[in-house]
Design a protein around this motif. Structure first.
Motif, PDB file in Angstrom:
ATOM      1  N   ASN A  11       0.827  -1.207   0.000  1.00 33.28           N
ATOM      2  CA  ASN A  11       0.000   0.000   0.000  1.00 33.28           C
ATOM      3  C   ASN A  11       0.860   1.254   0.000  1.00 33.28           C
ATOM      4  OD1 ASN A  11      -2.317  -1.484   0.062  1.00 33.28           O
ATOM      5  ND2 ASN A  11      -2.687  -1.231   2.252  1.00 33.28           N
ATOM      6  N   ILE A  69       9.293  11.173   7.987  1.00 36.11           N
ATOM      7  CA  ILE A  69       7.962  11.702   8.284  1.00 36.11           C
ATOM      8  C   ILE A  69       7.764  11.808   9.788  1.00 36.11           C
ATOM      9  CG2 ILE A  69       5.517  11.110   8.166  1.00 36.11           C
ATOM     10  CD1 ILE A  69       6.189  10.038   5.345  1.00 36.11           C
ATOM     11  N   PRO A 123       7.097  21.361  10.783  1.00 35.51           N
ATOM     12  CA  PRO A 123       6.809  22.019   9.515  1.00 35.51           C
ATOM     13  C   PRO A 123       5.628  21.380   8.800  1.00 35.51           C
ATOM     14  CG  PRO A 123       8.781  20.685   9.365  1.00 35.51           C
ATOM     15  CD  PRO A 123       8.409  20.727  10.803  1.00 35.51           C
ATOM     16  N   GLU A 182     -11.127  11.185  14.719  1.00 36.74           N
ATOM     17  CA  GLU A 182     -10.925   9.747  14.559  1.00 36.74           C
ATOM     18  C   GLU A 182     -12.264   9.091  14.303  1.00 36.74           C
ATOM     19  OE1 GLU A 182      -6.885   8.647  15.347  1.00 36.74           O
ATOM     20  OE2 GLU A 182      -8.454   7.203  15.783  1.00 36.74           O
ATOM     21  N   ILE A 191       6.410   5.255  -1.414  1.00 34.34           N
ATOM     22  CA  ILE A 191       7.342   5.136  -0.290  1.00 34.34           C
ATOM     23  C   ILE A 191       7.826   3.701  -0.231  1.00 34.34           C
ATOM     24  CG2 ILE A 191       7.541   5.253   2.201  1.00 34.34           C
ATOM     25  CD1 ILE A 191       5.425   7.375   2.137  1.00 34.34           C
ATOM     26  N   THR A 208       9.533  14.858  10.912  1.00 30.81           N
ATOM     27  CA  THR A 208       8.842  16.074  10.497  1.00 30.81           C
ATOM     28  C   THR A 208       7.645  16.349  11.398  1.00 30.81           C
ATOM     29  OG1 THR A 208       9.414  15.451   8.248  1.00 30.81           O
ATOM     30  CG2 THR A 208       7.913  17.290   8.513  1.00 30.81           C
ATOM     31  N   ARG A 261      -2.104   5.180   9.597  1.00 34.55           N
ATOM     32  CA  ARG A 261      -3.419   4.606   9.376  1.00 34.55           C
ATOM     33  C   ARG A 261      -4.041   5.151   8.102  1.00 34.55           C
ATOM     34  NH1 ARG A 261      -6.781   5.482  14.477  1.00 34.55           N
ATOM     35  NH2 ARG A 261      -8.317   4.437  13.190  1.00 34.55           N
ATOM     36  N   ASP A 262      -3.830   6.454   7.831  1.00 34.10           N
ATOM     37  CA  ASP A 262      -4.443   7.037   6.651  1.00 34.10           C
ATOM     38  C   ASP A 262      -3.709   6.686   5.367  1.00 34.10           C
ATOM     39  OD1 ASP A 262      -5.689  10.223   7.952  1.00 34.10           O
ATOM     40  OD2 ASP A 262      -6.420   8.162   8.055  1.00 34.10           O
ATOM     41  N   ASN A 263      -2.403   6.462   5.465  1.00 28.40           N
ATOM     42  CA  ASN A 263      -1.637   6.293   4.243  1.00 28.40           C
ATOM     43  C   ASN A 263      -1.247   4.861   3.940  1.00 28.40           C
ATOM     44  OD1 ASN A 263      -0.826   9.081   3.004  1.00 28.40           O
ATOM     45  ND2 ASN A 263      -0.929   9.310   5.206  1.00 28.40           N
ATOM     46  N   ALA A 264      -1.353   3.974   4.916  1.00 25.92           N
ATOM     47  CA  ALA A 264      -1.014   2.583   4.651  1.00 25.92           C
ATOM     48  C   ALA A 264      -2.197   1.662   4.884  1.00 25.92           C
ATOM     49  CB  ALA A 264       0.148   2.143   5.532  1.00 25.92           C
ATOM     50  N   GLY A 265      -3.262   2.180   5.483  1.00 29.52           N
ATOM     51  CA  GLY A 265      -4.404   1.334   5.787  1.00 29.52           C
ATOM     52  C   GLY A 265      -4.193   0.457   6.997  1.00 29.52           C
ATOM     53  N   THR A 325       2.657  16.152   5.771  1.00 31.63           N
ATOM     54  CA  THR A 325       2.100  16.395   7.101  1.00 31.63           C
ATOM     55  C   THR A 325       0.890  17.310   7.078  1.00 31.63           C
ATOM     56  OG1 THR A 325       3.532  18.290   7.500  1.00 31.63           O
ATOM     57  CG2 THR A 325       4.355  16.138   8.145  1.00 31.63           C
ATOM     58  N   LEU A 361      -1.649   8.343  13.219  1.00 30.54           N
ATOM     59  CA  LEU A 361      -2.717   8.804  12.330  1.00 30.54           C
ATOM     60  C   LEU A 361      -2.262   8.744  10.875  1.00 30.54           C
ATOM     61  CD1 LEU A 361      -4.292  11.993  13.957  1.00 30.54           C
ATOM     62  CD2 LEU A 361      -5.291   9.742  13.720  1.00 30.54           C
ATOM     63  N   TRP A 362      -1.040   9.199  10.641  1.00 26.82           N
ATOM     64  CA  TRP A 362      -0.523   9.225   9.281  1.00 26.82           C
ATOM     65  C   TRP A 362      -0.429   7.823   8.701  1.00 26.82           C
ATOM     66  CZ3 TRP A 362       3.277   7.364   6.227  1.00 26.82           C
ATOM     67  CH2 TRP A 362       3.497   8.037   5.017  1.00 26.82           C
ATOM     68  N   LEU A 372      -6.450  13.606   2.298  1.00 24.83           N
ATOM     69  CA  LEU A 372      -6.272  12.906   3.564  1.00 24.83           C
ATOM     70  C   LEU A 372      -5.378  11.672   3.487  1.00 24.83           C
ATOM     71  CD1 LEU A 372      -7.762  14.614   5.444  1.00 24.83           C
ATOM     72  CD2 LEU A 372      -9.206  12.736   6.051  1.00 24.83           C
ATOM     73  N   GLY A 373      -5.322  11.016   2.383  1.00 24.14           N
ATOM     74  CA  GLY A 373      -4.575   9.763   2.379  1.00 24.14           C
ATOM     75  C   GLY A 373      -5.486   8.689   1.851  1.00 24.14           C
ATOM     76  N   PRO A 374      -4.966   7.763   1.040  1.00 24.11           N
ATOM     77  CA  PRO A 374      -5.849   6.844   0.321  1.00 24.11           C
ATOM     78  C   PRO A 374      -6.570   5.832   1.194  1.00 24.11           C
ATOM     79  CG  PRO A 374      -3.557   6.306  -0.065  1.00 24.11           C
ATOM     80  CD  PRO A 374      -3.560   7.591   0.682  1.00 24.11           C
ATOM     81  N   PHE A 375      -6.093   5.661   2.435  1.00 21.92           N
ATOM     82  CA  PHE A 375      -6.689   4.610   3.246  1.00 21.92           C
ATOM     83  C   PHE A 375      -7.423   5.139   4.462  1.00 21.92           C
ATOM     84  CE2 PHE A 375      -5.108   1.110   0.923  1.00 21.92           C
ATOM     85  CZ  PHE A 375      -3.929   1.539   0.346  1.00 21.92           C
ATOM     86  N   ALA A 376      -7.750   6.404   4.453  1.00 24.27           N
ATOM     87  CA  ALA A 376      -8.532   6.932   5.570  1.00 24.27           C
ATOM     88  C   ALA A 376      -9.910   6.289   5.551  1.00 24.27           C
ATOM     89  CB  ALA A 376      -8.647   8.446   5.449  1.00 24.27           C
ATOM     90  N   ILE A 433      -2.479  15.817   8.283  1.00 24.84           N
ATOM     91  CA  ILE A 433      -2.553  15.574   9.725  1.00 24.84           C
ATOM     92  C   ILE A 433      -2.811  16.868  10.481  1.00 24.84           C
ATOM     93  CG2 ILE A 433      -1.275  14.728  11.708  1.00 24.84           C
ATOM     94  CD1 ILE A 433      -1.968  12.544   9.844  1.00 24.84           C
ATOM     95  N   GLU A 457       2.564   1.993  -3.314  1.00 25.11           N
ATOM     96  CA  GLU A 457       1.731   2.668  -4.301  1.00 25.11           C
ATOM     97  C   GLU A 457       1.778   4.164  -4.139  1.00 25.11           C
ATOM     98  OE1 GLU A 457      -2.235   1.149  -4.145  1.00 25.11           O
ATOM     99  OE2 GLU A 457      -1.530  -0.919  -4.361  1.00 25.11           O
ATOM    100  N   SER A 458       1.973   4.619  -2.893  1.00 24.70           N
ATOM    101  CA  SER A 458       2.111   6.060  -2.681  1.00 24.70           C
ATOM    102  C   SER A 458       3.521   6.520  -2.966  1.00 24.70           C
ATOM    103  CB  SER A 458       1.772   6.408  -1.227  1.00 24.70           C
ATOM    104  OG  SER A 458       0.554   5.846  -0.851  1.00 24.70           O
TER     105      SER A 458
END
Lengths: 91, 208
Positions: A35, A50, B66, B89, A41, A53, A66-70, B71, A63-64, B18-22, B74, A38-39
């Protein structure tokens, strides 16, 4: 202490990242790794970047992930814990 | 799936990536809170530039790094949460497995709107740290009592000289195993080996 950590965790936090693939991060299995690929990474140090950062904030990083890797909550927590341990050892 | 795509499309139009898996829940909550903030405070969180997002978050007391391409999503979510005092959430989409170890940080029914997120996260992390140390303490206690029992057993065997060599050998194996696990009982292992030798010599001497 080693009984509460997995072999993957110990391998990840015991040595520098070098060029490790994201699938070597605890909590990320083959599906989550694909997953993320595909983005765009593919390397573990990208996730480390990340995390830094986000100012090493574990919750934001979870949170990141969960949203970006499922990932689900448990996997995200494992991932964040591993990267945080790595940071406290090597940074 | 199409519902999720619709939500993602809507959010992209407004300006959230948001991200593909939200999860669907998260997407709908973000939509809802975005319109709430637009109405109540007249701030379009999606259109704020990176610097403004950072300023707003630090004004409300959060430590933020930053705002980059990765980011931004988020921090936009965090800003929405701070402005409306609610969590973004949502429940996960499918395969919502049980969480055996983690205490749930966010109420799934959004009942924590009265309480800010930060304090609940801190208390949960403290409770997590307490648990492993308690478990280790129990483990050590049971090990000590089992070694003492085996020492008493070998003393009883010394008084009985008849055919008990098999039991003695088993005790030797147990003691050696325990000695390998815990270096403090090497002394006990030595004593049982000595006793076993005496019993063996006595047995062979009497049997002649």
């Amino acid at each position: 202490m080693s009984s509460t950590t997995s072999q993957k965790f110990r391998d990840f936090t015991g040595e520098p990242l070098k060029d490790k693939h994201i699938s070597e991060i605890p909590g990320l299995g083959p599906k989550l790794a694909s997953n993320l690929e595909e983005s765009g990474i593919s390397k573990a140090y990208e996730l480390l970047g990340i995390y830094l950062t986000l100012l090493k904030n574990k919750d934001y990083f979870e949170l990141w992930i969960r949203d970006n890797a499922g990932a689900n909550r448990h996997q995200a927590k494992q991932c964040a814990d591993a990267i945080d341990s790595f940071c406290s050892q090597f940074l | 799936m199409s519902l999720k795509l619709e939500l993602q499309h809507k959010l992209k139009e407004i300006g959230y990536e948001l991200g593909p898996f939200a999860s669907k829940d998260t997407l709908s909550v973000v939509l809802c809170l975005h319109s709430l903030v637009m109405e109540e405070k007249n701030i379009n969180v999606a259109k704020l530039n990176d610097l403004d997002i950072r300023k707003q978050l630090t004004q409300h007391g959060l430590l933020v790094g930053p705002v980059t391409n990765q980011t931004r999503a988020i921090y936009q979510r965090k800003l929405l949460e701070i402005l409306t005092n609610r969590t973004t959430e949502g429940q996960e989409d499918e395969f919502d497995t049980d969480e055996p170890i983690l205490p749930t940080e966010y109420n799934k029914q959004e009942k924590n709107s009265l309480y800010p997120n930060l304090s609940s996260i801190k208390t949960n992390s403290y409770s997590k740290k307490v648990e492993p140390s308690v478990i280790r303490h129990d483990y050590k206690a049971t090990k000590d009592t089992s070694t003492r029992n085996i020492y008493r057993d070998t003393n009883e065997i010394r008084s009985r000289i008849s055919t008990k060599i098999n039991d003695v050998e088993k005790n030797i194996d147990n003691n050696v195993k325990i000695a390998k696990k815990n270096n403090n009982t090497i002394l006990y292992a030595g004593i049982t080996l000595f006793v076993a030798l005496i019993v063996f010599i006595g047995y062979s001497w009497f049997e002649k």
